[in-house]
Every structure is written in structure tokens, then in C-alpha cells.
Design a protein around this motif. Structure first.
Motif, short mmCIF file in Angstrom:
data_model
loop_
_atom_site.label_atom_id
_atom_site.label_comp_id
_atom_site.label_asym_id
_atom_site.label_seq_id
_atom_site.Cartn_x
_atom_site.Cartn_y
_atom_site.Cartn_z
N SER A 212 0.83 -1.21 0.00
CA SER A 212 0.00 0.00 0.00
C SER A 212 0.87 1.26 0.00
CB SER A 212 -0.92 0.00 1.22
OG SER A 212 -1.61 1.23 1.28
N SER A 213 0.51 2.18 -0.90
CA SER A 213 1.27 3.43 -1.03
C SER A 213 0.63 4.57 -0.24
CB SER A 213 1.29 3.83 -2.51
OG SER A 213 -0.07 4.02 -2.95
N GLY A 214 -0.63 4.37 0.14
CA GLY A 214 -1.37 5.45 0.79
C GLY A 214 -2.15 6.31 -0.19
N MET A 216 -4.77 5.71 -2.10
CA MET A 216 -6.24 5.64 -1.98
C MET A 216 -6.71 6.43 -0.75
SD MET A 216 -8.77 4.32 -3.69
CE MET A 216 -9.98 5.56 -3.35
N LYS A 273 -11.80 3.11 6.30
CA LYS A 273 -10.63 2.28 6.58
C LYS A 273 -10.00 1.82 5.27
CE LYS A 273 -9.23 0.39 9.96
NZ LYS A 273 -8.08 0.22 9.14
N ALA A 274 -9.20 2.71 4.68
CA ALA A 274 -8.56 2.36 3.40
C ALA A 274 -7.19 1.73 3.59
CB ALA A 274 -8.43 3.61 2.54
N ALA A 275 -6.69 1.73 4.82
CA ALA A 275 -5.34 1.18 5.06
C ALA A 275 -5.32 -0.32 4.82
CB ALA A 275 -4.92 1.47 6.49
N ILE A 307 -9.27 -3.90 13.27
CA ILE A 307 -9.66 -2.53 13.67
C ILE A 307 -11.07 -2.23 13.18
CG2 ILE A 307 -9.04 -0.08 13.57
CD1 ILE A 307 -6.17 -1.05 12.76
N LEU A 308 -11.31 -2.56 11.91
CA LEU A 308 -12.61 -2.25 11.31
C LEU A 308 -13.73 -2.96 12.07
CD1 LEU A 308 -14.22 -0.91 9.02
CD2 LEU A 308 -13.69 -2.88 7.59
N PHE A 323 -12.90 -1.27 3.41
CA PHE A 323 -12.40 -1.66 2.10
C PHE A 323 -12.24 -3.18 2.10
CE2 PHE A 323 -10.93 1.46 -1.05
CZ PHE A 323 -11.31 2.63 -0.42
N ALA A 325 -9.68 -5.77 -0.09
CA ALA A 325 -8.71 -6.00 -1.17
C ALA A 325 -8.76 -7.50 -1.46
CB ALA A 325 -7.32 -5.58 -0.72
N LYS A 337 -17.38 -9.39 4.36
CA LYS A 337 -16.66 -8.42 5.21
C LYS A 337 -17.59 -7.32 5.69
CE LYS A 337 -12.01 -9.32 3.70
NZ LYS A 337 -10.92 -9.13 2.80
N LYS A 341 -18.17 -7.08 9.64
CA LYS A 341 -17.51 -5.94 10.30
C LYS A 341 -18.48 -4.78 10.53
CE LYS A 341 -13.08 -7.44 8.44
NZ LYS A 341 -11.69 -7.10 8.17
N ASN A 349 -11.98 -3.75 -4.04
CA ASN A 349 -11.18 -3.69 -5.27
C ASN A 349 -10.48 -5.02 -5.47
OD1 ASN A 349 -8.76 -1.24 -3.89
ND2 ASN A 349 -9.64 -3.06 -2.99
N ASN A 359 -0.71 0.91 -5.06
CA ASN A 359 0.35 1.77 -5.61
C ASN A 359 0.12 2.20 -7.06
OD1 ASN A 359 2.65 3.22 -5.47
ND2 ASN A 359 4.05 1.49 -5.74
N LYS A 382 -7.98 7.48 -8.57
CA LYS A 382 -8.35 7.27 -7.16
C LYS A 382 -9.02 8.52 -6.62
CE LYS A 382 -5.39 3.45 -5.95
NZ LYS A 382 -4.15 2.91 -5.43
O1 PMT Z 1 -2.65 2.58 -0.71
P1 PMT Z 1 -2.77 2.28 -2.18
O2 PMT Z 1 -1.46 1.90 -2.79
O3 PMT Z 1 -3.48 3.36 -2.92
O4 PMT Z 1 -3.68 0.97 -2.31
C1 PMT Z 1 -5.05 1.01 -2.02
C2 PMT Z 1 -5.51 -0.27 -1.31
C3 PMT Z 1 -5.44 -1.45 -2.27
C4 PMT Z 1 -4.67 -0.54 -0.06
C5 PMT Z 1 -7.00 -0.01 -0.88
O5 PMT Z 1 -7.76 0.23 -2.03
C6 PMT Z 1 -7.57 -1.18 -0.10
O6 PMT Z 1 -8.11 -2.11 -0.65
N1 PMT Z 1 -7.46 -1.11 1.24
C7 PMT Z 1 -7.85 -2.23 2.15
C8 PMT Z 1 -6.74 -3.22 2.23
C9 PMT Z 1 -7.06 -4.37 3.17
O7 PMT Z 1 -6.44 -4.48 4.21
O8 PMT Z 1 -8.08 -5.09 2.82
P2 PMT Z 1 -8.60 -6.41 3.62
O9 PMT Z 1 -9.61 -7.01 2.72
O10 PMT Z 1 -7.46 -7.24 4.09
O11 PMT Z 1 -9.29 -5.81 4.90
C10 PMT Z 1 -10.69 -5.45 4.94
C11 PMT Z 1 -10.90 -4.23 5.77
O12 PMT Z 1 -10.56 -4.50 7.12
C12 PMT Z 1 -10.09 -3.03 5.34
O13 PMT Z 1 -10.89 -1.86 5.47
C13 PMT Z 1 -8.95 -3.01 6.35
O14 PMT Z 1 -8.48 -1.66 6.59
C14 PMT Z 1 -9.62 -3.57 7.59
N2 PMT Z 1 -8.71 -4.28 8.52
C15 PMT Z 1 -8.07 -5.43 8.14
C16 PMT Z 1 -7.30 -6.08 9.08
C17 PMT Z 1 -7.17 -5.55 10.39
N3 PMT Z 1 -6.41 -6.15 11.29
N4 PMT Z 1 -7.81 -4.44 10.70
C18 PMT Z 1 -8.58 -3.80 9.80
O15 PMT Z 1 -9.16 -2.75 10.11
#
Ligand code: PMT
Length: 407
Positions: A212-214, A216, A273-275, A307-308, A323, A325, A337, A341, A349, A359, A382
């Protein structure tokens, strides 16, 4: 479009009669006008005049509760899209500046979270008095807006500044303020966004992270800022430049991010929660560099707190966007999800798709709510995807507020 609600406060100055003209013009302009008159205003003009012009009951007494199902001053403050006090006397301005709530108007003003506009009218020496100047400054710092009095013949005989702005000028200003509001759908909202990839350290020099680049998360922060929100980004490891005009809080690991987010969650209206957060972290973090030894090294990992999901379980008023991924089966995993959550909306995405994911400057996002897919955005920047997501979120937040306020 919903008809906008304006609370018009009329206070006790000779210009109170212009308050009646203003009321009439606001109604003609299509607003739902609710009038509050101070005791002083009632000495110049009668509530019946304003009731007839506004076609709504007029409020003069905080304790004259006509509808047992609501508390009138809170109800009025909640349903107002804008409160305008015209004419505003030095006395009412002082009360608002110091937080005095001793009548229906000052009590409603204290309960208001919408834009407040003050149109002062008074003698020029009163207007220039340091106490009034100070009070106006205090209010300006609290984002109260003003419609300056005009220069002309004052009722006291002076020809000077202090005359209430003409009702047409006030209506035009109100229209402008509310039109600008329409372009700022998150005005007055606190938005908390997470961005980047968390870092889980094995030892002082090595760590587990992701791509992740941040970009988004920062695009969302930029869009929220442009829509009028007060924005905080809790950012893990990022390579993109953070936007200006938003508060950046650094958090390295999933645990750091959890703590930083929880600290700010209660006061947030919208959380995104885009991280990309680590699902697992090393059980042991060595205090010195792990030395090379043997052909294999076993790393033992433990689950991080989601966290979410934690936010979803604790949320009260917050609108929560998660989000997902994925690398396939997007609809299925996204809905799983979203429900697990407790999100109000989820942006999924497929990060294996060309033009989407980590990225890059573009993304391909599918948006869901509890009932299923709500929008499939084609590949776009984005930045544009962030704007589209936040417009949808802002509409849903406004609808929810309307429902709660019984509008
Ligand atoms: O940063 P960029 O390079 O622009 O890339 C963007 C991105 C691909 C990172 C973004 O678009 C994205 O998809 N972010 C979510 C990434 C992710 O962790 O997805 P996940 O499917 O593993 O998690 C689902 C959700 O739960 C997410 O909102 C995540 O923030 C949250 N999570 C996951 C694990 C955790 N321990 N705590 C969380 O809050």
C-alpha cells in the motif's frame, strides 16, 4: 431536492419590521421558515405577523412547549439547515458570544450545529463599541457568518453604518451560503481515514508490510477536505505525498493504528478504513538484529486485532466505510466483510485487476451496502473514485440525519 429549513431569529430593534419582509422573501424563495422572536422584537412587531408570513407557529418563549414529543429549541436547532438572526441586536450578539441561553432564540442558537448567520443592526457607536467588535470577532472565529449592516439613515437620526442590510441582500446571501453548502456535502463533519500499509517488526531492521502506497487513503482525505470536512488521516507506511489541509497522525503497526483510531473514533462522523492492515504479526519482536543461523528460520505469527470490526461493534452515530482487497470472488468476500464488520458501506477492489489496487493512481471499485451492490465504478483516478464514494456516503448520512430529525 428537500426543501431547506431556515430558522429566522428576530430581535428587539426598530429593524424588526424588516424581519417581516425578510421572512416573506425567504418563504417566496422556497424555504421552510420558522421564526423565533425575542421579547424585545415583540415590542416592535407581533408574532401573528410572522406566523401569517411564515405559515408556521412563531416561538417566543422557551417554556411554551406545544408538542410534547419534542423539546422545541432542540428540535428547531436540529432541523435548521441555517439559522439567521436579522436584525441582530448588540445584546443578542453578546449572548451568543458568551454562551448565555436565557430565551428561546439564545437557547436555540446554543443548540445549533448548522451554519449561523448574523445580520447586525444598531446605532453606529454601538456597532463600533469595543465590546461589540470583540463579540463579533469571537463569533467569526467560531465560523459564524455576517451580513454587514449598510450605511444610511439610522432610526436614531445618524447617517452612518448600522442599518440592517436590505432583505433582498440577505436572501441572496442565504442562497449563496446554502448553494456553497451543496458543493460541500461534508461541511461540519469530522472524517477519520486510515491510509498506507502497516509495518510489523521482526527486529530493529526487518519488518512485514505490504504494497500500500497510501494513494487511496490520501485521495479520500483530499476529497473529504474539499467537501468541507475536518479530516484526520491515521497513516501507516506510505510512499505517496500526504495532502495539505488535513491532520496526519503516524501509526506504524496494526496495534498503533488501532490505538490512534480508537482515540479519535468517538468524535468522528465518518470513518473510512482504506489502510492495508496486517492480519498477523510476529509473536516475538527481537530487540537486536536476528543473526543468520541454520538453513531455515521459523516465524511465529499471531492475529492482530481487526480494527474495522472493532469499530463496527462500537459504532454509535458513525458512518463506517470499510475496504476489501481481494484477488477474485469480489462480491462474495465483500458482502461477507461488510456484514461481519458491521460497515455501512464497503469498497471492494480486485487488486489483481489491471488498473486497480496497490500503488497506482487508478482504481476499479465496487461499492456495497447491507442490501448488496450499490455501484460499480469503472476504472478511474483514485481521486475521482474517492469523490464518488464520499458523495454517496454524504447522501446516506444526510438521509439518516433527516430520518432521525423526523424530516
Ligand atoms: O494505498 P494504495 O497503494 O493506494 O492501495 C489502495 C488499497 C489497495 C490498499 C485499498 O484500495 C484497499 O483495498 N485497502 C484495504 C486493504 C485491506 O487491508 O483489505 P482487507 O480485505 O485485508 O481488509 C478489509 C478491511 O478491514 C479493510 O478496510 C482493512 O483496513 C480492515 N482491517 C483489516 C485487518 C485488520 N487487522 N484491521 C482492519 O481494520
Amino acid at each position: 431536492m428537500r426543501r431547506k429549513t431556515i430558522v429566522l431569529g428576530i430581535t428587539g430593534g426598530i429593524a424588526a419590521y424588516k424581519g417581516a419582509v425578510l421572512c416573506s422573501k425567504l418563504v417566496q424563495a422556497g424555504f421552510d421558515v420558522h421564526v423565533i422572536m425575542t421579547e424585545g422584537a415583540c415590542k416592535f412587531i407581533t408574532p401573528l405577523t410572522l406566523q401569517t408570513l411564515s405559515r408556521n407557529p412563531v416561538y417566543t418563549d422557551t417554556f411554551d412547549e406545544r408538542d410534547p414529543s419534542v423539546v422545541s429549541h432542540i428540535d428547531l436547532a436540529d432541523k435548521a439547515d441555517l439559522i439567521i438572526v436579522a436584525p441582530a441586536t448588540a445584546n443578542t450578539i453578546a449572548k451568543l458570544a458568551t454562551g448565555i441561553a436565557d430565551d428561546m432564540l439564545s437557547t436555540t442558537l446554543l443548540a445549533a450545529t448548522c451554519q449561523v448567520v448574523i445580520a447586525p443592526a444598531m446605532n453606529v457607536h454601538m456597532y463600533n463599541h469595543p465590546a461589540v467588535v470583540h463579540n463579533l470577532q469571537v463569533l467569526a472565529e467560531r465560523s459564524v457568518m455576517f451580513i454587514e449592516p449598510e450605511t444610511g439613515q439610522l432610526a436614531c437620526g445618524y447617517v452612518a453604518k448600522g442599518r440592517l442590510a436590505e432583505p433582498e441582500t440577505i436572501v441572496a446571501a442565504v442562497n449563496d451560503i446554502l448553494a456553497e453548502d451543496a458543493n460541500k456535502p461534508l461541511m461540519g463533519k469530522r472524517v477519520l481515514i486510515t491510509a498506507g500499509g502497516t509495518v510489523e517488526r521482526l527486529d530493529p531492521v526487518r519488518y512485514l508490510t505490504n504494497d500500500s502506497s497510501g494513494k487511496m487513503g490520501f485521495a479520500l482525505a483530499e476529497a473529504a477536505r474539499d467537501f468541507g470536512a475536518e479530516v484526520t488521516v491515521v497513516a501507516a507506511r506510505t510512499s505517496a505525498a500526504p495532502p495539505s489541509g488535513v491532520a496526519i497522525v503516524r501509526a506504524e503497526s496494526a496495534q498503533d493504528m488501532l490505538e490512534a483510531v480508537l482515540e479519535r473514533f468517538e468524535s468522528s462522523d465518518l470513518v473510512v478504513k482504506a489502510a492495508a492492515v496486517a492480519d498477523y504479526r510476529p509473536i516475538v519482536r527481537a530487540s537486536s538484529k536476528i543473526k543468520k543461523s541454520g538453513d531455515r528460520l521459523m516465524l511465529e505469527l499471531e492475529k492482530t486485532t481487526d480494527i474495522l470490526q472493532t469499530l463496527g461493534e462500537r459504532k454509535t452515530k458513525q458512518f463506517l466505510i470499510g475496504f476489501a482487497a481481494e484477488t477474485g470472488n469480489l462480491d462474495h468476500y465483500a458482502m461477507d466483510k461488510l456484514k461481519r464488520k458491521h460497515c455501512d458501506m464497503l469498497a471492494a477492489n480486485d487488486v489483481s485487476e489491471e488498473g486497480a489496487g496497490f500503488n497506482r493512481d487508478t482504481n476499479i471499485i465496487r461499492l456495497y451496502d447491507q442490501s448488496g451492490l450499490i455501484e460499480a465504478l469503472p476504472m478511474m483516478s483514485k481521486r475521482e473514485a474517492a469523490r464518488r464514494m464520499l458523495i454517496l456516503a454524504a447522501q446516506r448520512m444526510a438521509d439518516r440525519e433527516d430520518r432521525e430529525a423526523g424530516r
